[in-house]
Design a protein around this motif. Sequence first.
Motif, PDB file in Angstrom:
ATOM      1  N   TYR A 157      21.364  40.024  40.048  1.00 52.37           N
ATOM      2  CA  TYR A 157      20.571  39.513  41.151  1.00 52.37           C
ATOM      3  C   TYR A 157      20.158  38.054  41.022  1.00 52.37           C
ATOM      4  O   TYR A 157      19.582  37.509  41.962  1.00 52.37           O
ATOM      5  N   GLY A 158      20.451  37.420  39.892  1.00 59.59           N
ATOM      6  CA  GLY A 158      20.120  36.007  39.776  1.00 59.59           C
ATOM      7  C   GLY A 158      20.732  35.182  40.885  1.00 59.59           C
ATOM      8  O   GLY A 158      20.136  34.206  41.352  1.00 59.59           O
ATOM      9  N   ARG A 159      21.908  35.579  41.359  1.00 59.86           N
ATOM     10  CA  ARG A 159      22.571  34.843  42.443  1.00 59.86           C
ATOM     11  C   ARG A 159      21.778  34.906  43.748  1.00 59.86           C
ATOM     12  O   ARG A 159      21.960  34.085  44.635  1.00 59.86           O
ATOM     13  N   TYR A 162      16.308  36.009  42.431  1.00 61.81           N
ATOM     14  CA  TYR A 162      15.324  36.555  41.502  1.00 61.81           C
ATOM     15  C   TYR A 162      15.910  37.655  40.640  1.00 61.81           C
ATOM     16  O   TYR A 162      17.052  38.100  40.852  1.00 61.81           O
ATOM     17  N   GLN A 163      15.149  38.038  39.630  1.00 64.44           N
ATOM     18  CA  GLN A 163      15.550  39.075  38.694  1.00 64.44           C
ATOM     19  C   GLN A 163      14.492  40.167  38.692  1.00 64.44           C
ATOM     20  O   GLN A 163      13.303  39.892  38.836  1.00 64.44           O
ATOM     21  N   HIS A 179      10.921  38.441  38.850  1.00 63.43           N
ATOM     22  CA  HIS A 179      10.875  37.047  38.404  1.00 63.43           C
ATOM     23  C   HIS A 179      11.603  36.200  39.452  1.00 63.43           C
ATOM     24  O   HIS A 179      12.823  36.307  39.600  1.00 63.43           O
ATOM     25  N   LEU A 181      13.141  32.959  40.749  1.00 66.28           N
ATOM     26  CA  LEU A 181      13.708  31.772  40.134  1.00 66.28           C
ATOM     27  C   LEU A 181      13.385  30.534  40.965  1.00 66.28           C
ATOM     28  O   LEU A 181      13.008  30.623  42.128  1.00 66.28           O
TER      29      LEU A 181
END
Length: 243
Positions: A157-159, A162-163, A179, A181
Amino acid sequence: MAESDEQYDALGAVYERAKHIPTGLAERATLLSAVGDLRGKSVLDVACGTGFYARLFHDLGAVKVVGVDSAGEMIGYARYVEGREPRGITYEQHDATTLPVLGAFDVVTAVWLLGYADDEPALDTMIGNLVANLAPGGRLVVLVPNPEPDWDLYAQYGRYGYQITATGPMNLKQPVVVHVLGDPPFDFDSFYWERGAFDGALTRAGLRDVTRQPVVTPDDDESWDALRQCPSFGVFTAVRDSA
Protein backbone atom coordinates in the motif's frame (compact mmCIF):
# COMPACT_ATOMS: atom_id res chain seq x y z
CA MET A 1 -2.66 36.54 9.06
CA ALA A 2 -3.48 36.01 12.75
CA GLU A 3 -1.64 33.32 14.68
CA SER A 4 -4.91 31.36 15.07
CA ASP A 5 -5.41 31.45 11.30
CA GLU A 6 -1.92 30.04 10.79
CA GLN A 7 -2.62 27.28 13.30
CA TYR A 8 -5.88 26.35 11.58
CA ASP A 9 -4.23 26.36 8.15
CA ALA A 10 -1.52 24.04 9.47
CA LEU A 11 -4.14 21.74 11.02
CA GLY A 12 -6.09 21.52 7.77
CA ALA A 13 -2.95 20.91 5.71
CA VAL A 14 -2.08 17.88 7.82
CA TYR A 15 -5.48 16.26 8.28
CA GLU A 16 -6.79 16.88 4.78
CA ARG A 17 -3.62 15.61 3.10
CA ALA A 18 -4.94 12.07 3.61
CA LYS A 19 -7.84 13.00 1.29
CA HIS A 20 -5.46 13.75 -1.58
CA ILE A 21 -3.12 10.75 -1.51
CA PRO A 22 -4.10 7.96 -3.94
CA THR A 23 -6.14 5.90 -1.46
CA GLY A 24 -7.89 9.10 -0.40
CA LEU A 25 -8.89 9.76 -4.01
CA ALA A 26 -10.41 6.27 -4.25
CA GLU A 27 -12.16 6.78 -0.91
CA ARG A 28 -13.66 10.02 -2.17
CA ALA A 29 -14.76 8.57 -5.50
CA THR A 30 -16.40 5.57 -3.82
CA LEU A 31 -18.17 7.66 -1.17
CA LEU A 32 -19.52 10.21 -3.65
CA SER A 33 -20.75 7.43 -5.90
CA ALA A 34 -22.58 5.93 -2.92
CA VAL A 35 -24.30 9.14 -1.77
CA GLY A 36 -25.72 9.71 -5.24
CA ASP A 37 -27.31 12.89 -6.55
CA LEU A 38 -27.40 15.44 -3.72
CA ARG A 39 -29.10 18.27 -5.59
CA GLY A 40 -31.89 19.72 -3.46
CA LYS A 41 -31.21 17.36 -0.53
CA SER A 42 -30.30 17.78 3.12
CA VAL A 43 -27.20 16.05 4.50
CA LEU A 44 -25.95 15.37 8.02
CA ASP A 45 -22.24 14.51 8.07
CA VAL A 46 -21.37 12.84 11.39
CA ALA A 47 -17.66 12.68 12.30
CA CYS A 48 -17.16 15.46 9.77
CA GLY A 49 -13.62 16.25 10.92
CA THR A 50 -12.38 19.37 9.18
CA GLY A 51 -15.55 19.61 7.08
CA PHE A 52 -13.89 18.26 3.93
CA TYR A 53 -16.86 16.15 2.83
CA ALA A 54 -19.46 18.57 4.19
CA ARG A 55 -18.09 21.19 1.81
CA LEU A 56 -18.11 18.73 -1.08
CA PHE A 57 -21.72 17.79 -0.35
CA HIS A 58 -22.72 21.45 -0.49
CA ASP A 59 -20.78 21.99 -3.70
CA LEU A 60 -22.56 18.98 -5.24
CA GLY A 61 -25.93 20.62 -4.72
CA ALA A 62 -27.11 19.82 -1.19
CA VAL A 63 -29.32 22.67 0.03
CA LYS A 64 -28.74 22.01 3.73
CA VAL A 65 -25.56 20.56 5.23
CA VAL A 66 -24.84 20.06 8.93
CA GLY A 67 -21.49 18.74 10.11
CA VAL A 68 -20.96 17.13 13.51
CA ASP A 69 -17.76 16.04 15.23
CA SER A 70 -16.73 15.26 18.80
CA ALA A 71 -13.38 17.06 18.50
CA GLY A 72 -13.44 20.76 19.23
CA GLU A 73 -10.36 21.50 17.13
CA MET A 74 -11.97 19.88 14.10
CA ILE A 75 -15.19 21.86 14.51
CA GLY A 76 -13.08 24.98 15.05
CA TYR A 77 -11.24 24.42 11.77
CA ALA A 78 -14.47 23.65 9.88
CA ARG A 79 -16.04 26.86 11.19
CA TYR A 80 -12.87 28.78 10.31
CA VAL A 81 -13.15 27.62 6.68
CA GLU A 82 -16.88 28.41 6.69
CA GLY A 83 -16.10 31.93 7.84
CA ARG A 84 -13.49 32.34 5.14
CA GLU A 85 -15.52 30.66 2.37
CA PRO A 86 -19.20 30.90 3.39
CA ARG A 87 -21.45 28.10 2.16
CA GLY A 88 -24.15 28.16 4.80
CA ILE A 89 -22.93 24.94 6.44
CA THR A 90 -23.64 24.57 10.16
CA TYR A 91 -21.17 22.75 12.42
CA GLU A 92 -21.98 21.37 15.87
CA GLN A 93 -19.90 19.51 18.45
CA HIS A 94 -21.48 16.22 19.54
CA ASP A 95 -20.27 12.73 20.34
CA ALA A 96 -21.87 10.10 18.11
CA THR A 97 -22.83 8.00 21.14
CA THR A 98 -25.01 10.82 22.47
CA LEU A 99 -25.94 12.49 19.19
CA PRO A 100 -29.31 14.26 19.52
CA VAL A 101 -31.88 14.49 16.76
CA LEU A 102 -30.83 17.50 14.71
CA GLY A 103 -33.43 17.07 11.99
CA ALA A 104 -34.86 14.68 9.42
CA PHE A 105 -32.16 14.48 6.73
CA ASP A 106 -32.37 12.96 3.27
CA VAL A 107 -28.82 11.62 3.62
CA VAL A 108 -26.74 10.88 6.72
CA THR A 109 -23.05 10.06 6.30
CA ALA A 110 -20.45 8.75 8.73
CA VAL A 111 -16.89 8.49 7.39
CA TRP A 112 -14.44 6.42 9.49
CA LEU A 113 -16.73 6.75 12.53
CA LEU A 114 -18.11 3.30 13.27
CA GLY A 115 -14.75 1.55 13.53
CA TYR A 116 -14.07 3.53 16.71
CA ALA A 117 -17.07 2.15 18.59
CA ASP A 118 -15.95 0.58 21.87
CA ASP A 119 -17.92 -2.60 21.38
CA GLU A 120 -20.99 -4.01 19.63
CA PRO A 121 -23.54 -2.27 21.92
CA ALA A 122 -21.76 1.06 21.33
CA LEU A 123 -21.82 0.35 17.59
CA ASP A 124 -25.57 -0.23 17.77
CA THR A 125 -26.01 3.00 19.73
CA MET A 126 -24.06 5.02 17.17
CA ILE A 127 -26.05 3.59 14.28
CA GLY A 128 -29.32 4.13 16.14
CA ASN A 129 -28.45 7.80 16.56
CA LEU A 130 -27.61 8.10 12.86
CA VAL A 131 -30.91 6.46 11.90
CA ALA A 132 -32.85 8.78 14.25
CA ASN A 133 -31.66 11.69 12.08
CA LEU A 134 -32.82 10.13 8.82
CA ALA A 135 -36.03 11.19 7.16
CA PRO A 136 -38.37 8.33 6.17
CA GLY A 137 -36.90 6.89 2.98
CA GLY A 138 -33.57 8.56 3.75
CA ARG A 139 -30.22 7.03 2.90
CA LEU A 140 -27.44 6.19 5.36
CA VAL A 141 -23.92 6.00 3.93
CA VAL A 142 -21.08 4.77 6.16
CA LEU A 143 -17.41 4.39 5.29
CA VAL A 144 -15.63 1.90 7.54
CA PRO A 145 -12.38 -0.08 7.62
CA ASN A 146 -12.54 -2.93 5.12
CA PRO A 147 -14.16 -5.91 6.91
CA GLU A 148 -12.27 -8.29 4.60
CA PRO A 149 -8.62 -7.17 4.87
CA ASP A 150 -5.80 -8.87 2.98
CA TRP A 151 -2.64 -8.09 4.92
CA ASP A 152 -0.38 -9.32 2.13
CA LEU A 153 -1.92 -6.81 -0.26
CA TYR A 154 -1.75 -4.09 2.38
CA ALA A 155 2.02 -4.61 2.40
CA GLN A 156 1.96 -3.05 -1.10
CA TYR A 157 0.00 0.00 0.00
CA GLY A 158 2.94 2.39 0.05
CA ARG A 159 2.13 3.18 -3.58
CA TYR A 160 -1.26 4.46 -2.44
CA GLY A 161 0.15 6.86 0.14
CA TYR A 162 0.05 4.98 3.40
CA GLN A 163 0.89 1.79 5.24
CA ILE A 164 -1.34 -0.26 7.54
CA THR A 165 0.13 -2.39 10.32
CA ALA A 166 -1.81 -4.69 12.63
CA THR A 167 -0.83 -4.09 16.25
CA GLY A 168 -2.94 -6.74 17.96
CA PRO A 169 -5.11 -9.82 17.39
CA MET A 170 -8.66 -9.89 16.09
CA ASN A 171 -11.18 -10.03 18.93
CA LEU A 172 -14.34 -8.62 17.33
CA LYS A 173 -12.07 -5.81 16.19
CA GLN A 174 -8.35 -5.66 15.43
CA PRO A 175 -6.20 -2.63 16.30
CA VAL A 176 -4.00 -1.20 13.55
CA VAL A 177 -1.76 1.80 13.00
CA VAL A 178 -2.14 3.73 9.74
CA HIS A 179 1.07 5.52 8.72
CA VAL A 180 0.37 8.31 6.23
CA LEU A 181 3.41 8.94 4.07
CA GLY A 182 4.60 12.37 2.93
CA ASP A 183 6.06 15.45 4.52
CA PRO A 184 5.47 15.35 7.36
CA PRO A 185 4.33 11.75 7.82
CA PHE A 186 1.82 11.06 10.58
CA ASP A 187 0.15 8.07 12.22
CA PHE A 188 -3.32 7.37 13.51
CA ASP A 189 -4.95 4.39 15.19
CA SER A 190 -7.83 2.49 13.66
CA PHE A 191 -9.69 -0.79 14.12
CA TYR A 192 -10.63 -3.48 11.62
CA TRP A 193 -13.82 -5.27 12.66
CA GLU A 194 -14.86 -8.83 11.96
CA ARG A 195 -16.64 -9.55 8.72
CA GLY A 196 -20.38 -9.05 9.10
CA ALA A 197 -20.13 -6.66 12.05
CA PHE A 198 -21.11 -3.48 10.22
CA ASP A 199 -23.76 -4.83 7.86
CA GLY A 200 -25.18 -6.88 10.74
CA ALA A 201 -25.50 -3.75 12.88
CA LEU A 202 -27.19 -1.85 10.05
CA THR A 203 -29.69 -4.68 9.69
CA ARG A 204 -30.35 -4.80 13.45
CA ALA A 205 -31.14 -1.07 13.27
CA GLY A 206 -34.13 -1.90 11.06
CA LEU A 207 -32.65 -0.50 7.87
CA ARG A 208 -33.38 -2.08 4.50
CA ASP A 209 -31.36 -2.55 1.32
CA VAL A 210 -28.08 -2.89 3.24
CA THR A 211 -25.47 -2.97 0.48
CA ARG A 212 -21.71 -2.82 0.25
CA GLN A 213 -20.89 -0.48 -2.62
CA PRO A 214 -18.25 -1.31 -5.27
CA VAL A 215 -14.90 0.44 -5.13
CA VAL A 216 -14.54 3.38 -7.51
CA THR A 217 -11.09 4.58 -8.55
CA PRO A 218 -10.20 7.81 -10.35
CA ASP A 219 -9.37 5.87 -13.53
CA ASP A 220 -9.01 2.31 -14.83
CA ASP A 221 -5.22 2.20 -14.78
CA GLU A 222 -3.81 -1.14 -13.63
CA SER A 223 -1.87 0.64 -10.88
CA TRP A 224 -5.15 0.59 -8.91
CA ASP A 225 -5.55 -3.21 -9.14
CA ALA A 226 -4.38 -4.01 -5.59
CA LEU A 227 -6.60 -1.29 -4.12
CA ARG A 228 -9.61 -2.43 -6.12
CA GLN A 229 -8.99 -6.00 -4.96
CA CYS A 230 -8.64 -5.02 -1.31
CA PRO A 231 -9.28 -1.38 -0.43
CA SER A 232 -8.48 -0.08 3.03
CA PHE A 233 -12.15 0.91 3.36
CA GLY A 234 -15.63 -0.36 2.73
CA VAL A 235 -18.72 1.73 1.99
CA PHE A 236 -22.14 0.49 3.04
CA THR A 237 -25.48 2.07 2.21
CA ALA A 238 -28.89 1.41 3.73
CA VAL A 239 -32.34 2.99 3.62
CA ARG A 240 -34.81 3.88 6.36
CA ASP A 241 -38.33 2.65 5.70
CA SER A 242 -40.76 5.25 4.45
CA ALA A 243 -43.49 4.14 6.84
